[in-house]
Design a protein around this motif. Sequence first.
Motif, mmCIF file in Angstrom:
data_model
loop_
_atom_site.group_PDB
_atom_site.id
_atom_site.type_symbol
_atom_site.label_atom_id
_atom_site.label_comp_id
_atom_site.label_asym_id
_atom_site.label_seq_id
_atom_site.Cartn_x
_atom_site.Cartn_y
_atom_site.Cartn_z
ATOM 1 N N PRO A 1 -2.141 2.131 7.225
ATOM 2 C CA PRO A 1 -2.797 2.870 5.864
ATOM 3 C C PRO A 1 -3.672 3.999 6.441
ATOM 4 O O PRO A 1 -4.216 3.955 7.618
ATOM 5 N N PHE A 2 -3.353 5.083 5.814
ATOM 6 C CA PHE A 2 -4.220 6.542 6.374
ATOM 7 C C PHE A 2 -5.259 6.749 5.097
ATOM 8 O O PHE A 2 -4.804 6.755 3.921
ATOM 9 N N ALA A 3 -6.428 7.325 5.507
ATOM 10 C CA ALA A 3 -7.327 7.816 4.443
ATOM 11 C C ALA A 3 -7.253 9.115 4.262
ATOM 12 O O ALA A 3 -7.022 9.380 3.057
ATOM 13 N N GLU A 4 -6.576 10.038 5.231
ATOM 14 C CA GLU A 4 -6.115 11.546 4.812
ATOM 15 C C GLU A 4 -4.734 11.555 4.971
ATOM 16 O O GLU A 4 -4.239 11.199 6.042
ATOM 17 N N ARG A 5 -4.067 12.246 4.006
ATOM 18 C CA ARG A 5 -2.797 12.397 3.683
ATOM 19 C C ARG A 5 -2.255 13.329 5.058
ATOM 20 O O ARG A 5 -2.749 14.394 5.230
ATOM 21 N N PRO A 6 -1.286 13.082 6.061
ATOM 22 C CA PRO A 6 -0.982 13.690 6.887
ATOM 23 C C PRO A 6 0.125 15.063 6.367
ATOM 24 O O PRO A 6 0.694 14.898 5.396
ATOM 25 N N GLU A 7 -0.053 16.343 6.993
ATOM 26 C CA GLU A 7 0.614 17.328 6.380
ATOM 27 C C GLU A 7 1.914 17.042 6.872
ATOM 28 O O GLU A 7 2.441 17.396 8.347
ATOM 29 N N ALA A 8 3.026 16.623 6.312
ATOM 30 C CA ALA A 8 4.359 16.287 6.583
ATOM 31 C C ALA A 8 5.219 16.296 5.744
ATOM 32 O O ALA A 8 4.697 16.444 4.103
ATOM 33 N N ASP A 9 6.427 16.074 5.641
ATOM 34 C CA ASP A 9 7.447 16.192 4.367
ATOM 35 C C ASP A 9 8.502 14.712 4.403
ATOM 36 O O ASP A 9 9.396 14.561 3.773
ATOM 37 N N ALA A 10 7.759 14.162 5.280
ATOM 38 C CA ALA A 10 8.772 12.702 5.707
ATOM 39 C C ALA A 10 7.688 11.624 6.292
ATOM 40 O O ALA A 10 6.929 11.998 7.209
ATOM 41 N N LEU A 11 7.997 10.412 5.967
ATOM 42 C CA LEU A 11 7.238 9.426 6.596
ATOM 43 C C LEU A 11 8.318 8.123 7.064
ATOM 44 O O LEU A 11 9.532 8.149 6.347
ATOM 45 N N VAL A 12 7.787 7.450 8.189
ATOM 46 C CA VAL A 12 8.876 6.309 8.401
ATOM 47 C C VAL A 12 8.083 5.246 8.956
ATOM 48 O O VAL A 12 6.884 5.441 9.409
ATOM 49 N N THR A 13 8.636 3.995 8.661
ATOM 50 C CA THR A 13 7.725 2.986 9.337
ATOM 51 C C THR A 13 8.746 1.712 9.330
ATOM 52 O O THR A 13 9.897 1.524 8.903
ATOM 53 N N ASP A 14 8.140 0.568 9.976
ATOM 54 C CA ASP A 14 8.676 -0.780 10.234
ATOM 55 C C ASP A 14 7.718 -1.828 9.795
ATOM 56 O O ASP A 14 7.843 -2.880 10.044
ATOM 57 N N ARG A 15 6.625 -1.490 9.159
ATOM 58 C CA ARG A 15 5.692 -2.389 8.955
ATOM 59 C C ARG A 15 5.763 -2.872 7.412
ATOM 60 O O ARG A 15 5.658 -2.216 6.490
ATOM 61 N N THR A 16 5.874 -4.009 7.222
ATOM 62 C CA THR A 16 5.641 -4.760 6.151
ATOM 63 C C THR A 16 4.307 -4.689 5.531
ATOM 64 O O THR A 16 3.399 -4.431 6.202
ATOM 65 N N GLY A 17 4.140 -4.489 4.079
ATOM 66 C CA GLY A 17 2.894 -4.338 3.302
ATOM 67 C C GLY A 17 2.730 -2.805 3.105
ATOM 68 O O GLY A 17 1.962 -2.490 2.384
ATOM 69 N N LEU A 18 3.624 -1.916 3.865
ATOM 70 C CA LEU A 18 3.465 -0.526 3.523
ATOM 71 C C LEU A 18 4.721 0.071 2.514
ATOM 72 O O LEU A 18 5.675 -0.589 2.876
ATOM 73 N N CYS B 1 0.854 -1.200 -0.148
ATOM 74 C CA CYS B 1 -0.039 -0.055 -0.020
ATOM 75 C C CYS B 1 0.748 1.319 -0.002
ATOM 76 O O CYS B 1 1.603 1.398 0.733
ATOM 77 N N LEU B 2 0.814 2.020 -1.220
ATOM 78 C CA LEU B 2 1.556 3.102 -0.868
ATOM 79 C C LEU B 2 1.024 4.403 -0.479
ATOM 80 O O LEU B 2 -0.096 4.691 -0.309
ATOM 81 N N LEU B 3 1.713 4.926 0.645
ATOM 82 C CA LEU B 3 1.426 5.983 1.401
ATOM 83 C C LEU B 3 2.372 7.354 1.099
ATOM 84 O O LEU B 3 3.676 7.006 1.057
ATOM 85 N N THR B 4 1.853 8.324 0.808
ATOM 86 C CA THR B 4 2.592 9.622 0.612
ATOM 87 C C THR B 4 1.921 10.762 1.506
ATOM 88 O O THR B 4 0.621 10.745 1.649
ATOM 89 N N PRO B 5 2.849 11.407 2.078
ATOM 90 C CA PRO B 5 2.269 12.700 2.913
ATOM 91 C C PRO B 5 1.581 13.801 1.912
ATOM 92 O O PRO B 5 1.871 14.034 0.875
ATOM 93 N N TYR B 6 0.894 14.931 2.453
ATOM 94 C CA TYR B 6 0.523 16.120 1.800
ATOM 95 C C TYR B 6 1.732 17.012 2.316
ATOM 96 O O TYR B 6 1.832 17.513 3.202
ATOM 97 N N GLN B 7 2.554 17.321 1.335
ATOM 98 C CA GLN B 7 3.917 17.797 1.572
ATOM 99 C C GLN B 7 3.643 19.525 1.697
ATOM 100 O O GLN B 7 2.904 20.054 0.863
ATOM 101 N N ILE B 8 4.554 19.921 2.707
ATOM 102 C CA ILE B 8 4.164 21.456 2.843
ATOM 103 C C ILE B 8 5.597 22.348 3.166
ATOM 104 O O ILE B 8 5.689 23.279 3.686
#
Length: 254
Positions: A82-99, A64-71
Motif C-alpha cells: 500500500p502507498f500513502a501518496e497516490r503515484p502520478e500514473a494511469d495504470a497499476l499492476v501487482t502480483d500481491r494478494t491483499g491489494l 486494500c484499494l489502491l488507485t493512482p493520481y491519473q494524469i
Amino acid sequence: MVTVASPIRAAVLERVPHGFFGRTGGVSTGLYAGLNVGLGSDDDDAAVRANRAAAVEAVAPGTCLLTPYQIHSARCVTVREPFAERPEADALVTDRTGLALGVVTADCAPVLLADVAANVVGAAHAGWKGALGGVTDATIAAMIALGAQAERIVAAVGPCIARTSYEVDDTFRRRFEDADRDNERFFADARGGHHRFDLEGYVVHRLATAGVTRVAALGLDTYPDDQRFFSYRRATHRGEPGYGRQIAIIAPAG
C-alpha cells in the motif's frame, strides 16, 4: 450502510475478483448522486470514501484499494505494498494478494487485465491521450516483468464513451493518423470537419497488437445513460459545474 449495484463483470476475467461499477447505489447526493468515487470531484469527501470502500468490498472483501493520481499518461506503476501518496500514473499492476487495483473514469476506457497462471493483474485508465501514448502497452510490459505472459493475459474494456457519442475534429483525427495511417478505421465522418471516434475499438486494437488474444469489449456507452453512468462530456454539454466518476477494480485471486 452503503449499498452498491452488482458490479458489471466480464466472462474472460471470471477467475479473478473484478468489477466495473456505474453510478447506481452509493451515498453521494445532488450533482454527484450515486456511487461517485472521484477524489478530485467537489463531492463530500466522506461520501466519496464511503463509496470507494463499498465498491471494493463488493469485489474483493478485506483488500486494500489502491488507485493512482491519473494524469492522462502512459505511465504504469508496479505496486507491491500500500502507498500513502497516490503515484502520478494511469495504470497499476501487482502480483500481491491483499491489494486491489482501481481506476476511475467518466467517459475514458477502464481496462482490467489478468494472467491467472502468474496471479498478476493490472488496471489501466485509457483516455485518448493515454491510449494513443501506449498505456495498455506499458501495463502489459509491467505485467510481463512480474512473470505474466502476453499470450496468457486476458483483458476487458469497461463502460466508456462510444463512437456514436464521441465527436472530434480534424486535428484530433490527424494525431491518430500521424501515428499510424491505419487508425483511420476508428473514425466515421460526422458533420463538416468532424468525425466520430471509436475509443473502445482503438483500445481493443492496441491490446491485440500487444499480444493479448482474449479481449472482451463490454460495449457500454457512458454518455447517453445518465441514470447508470457518470460522463464528463455529458456534464460539459449540459453546462454542469462538476461530474462524478465510476470505478473499475481488480485483485489477484486469494
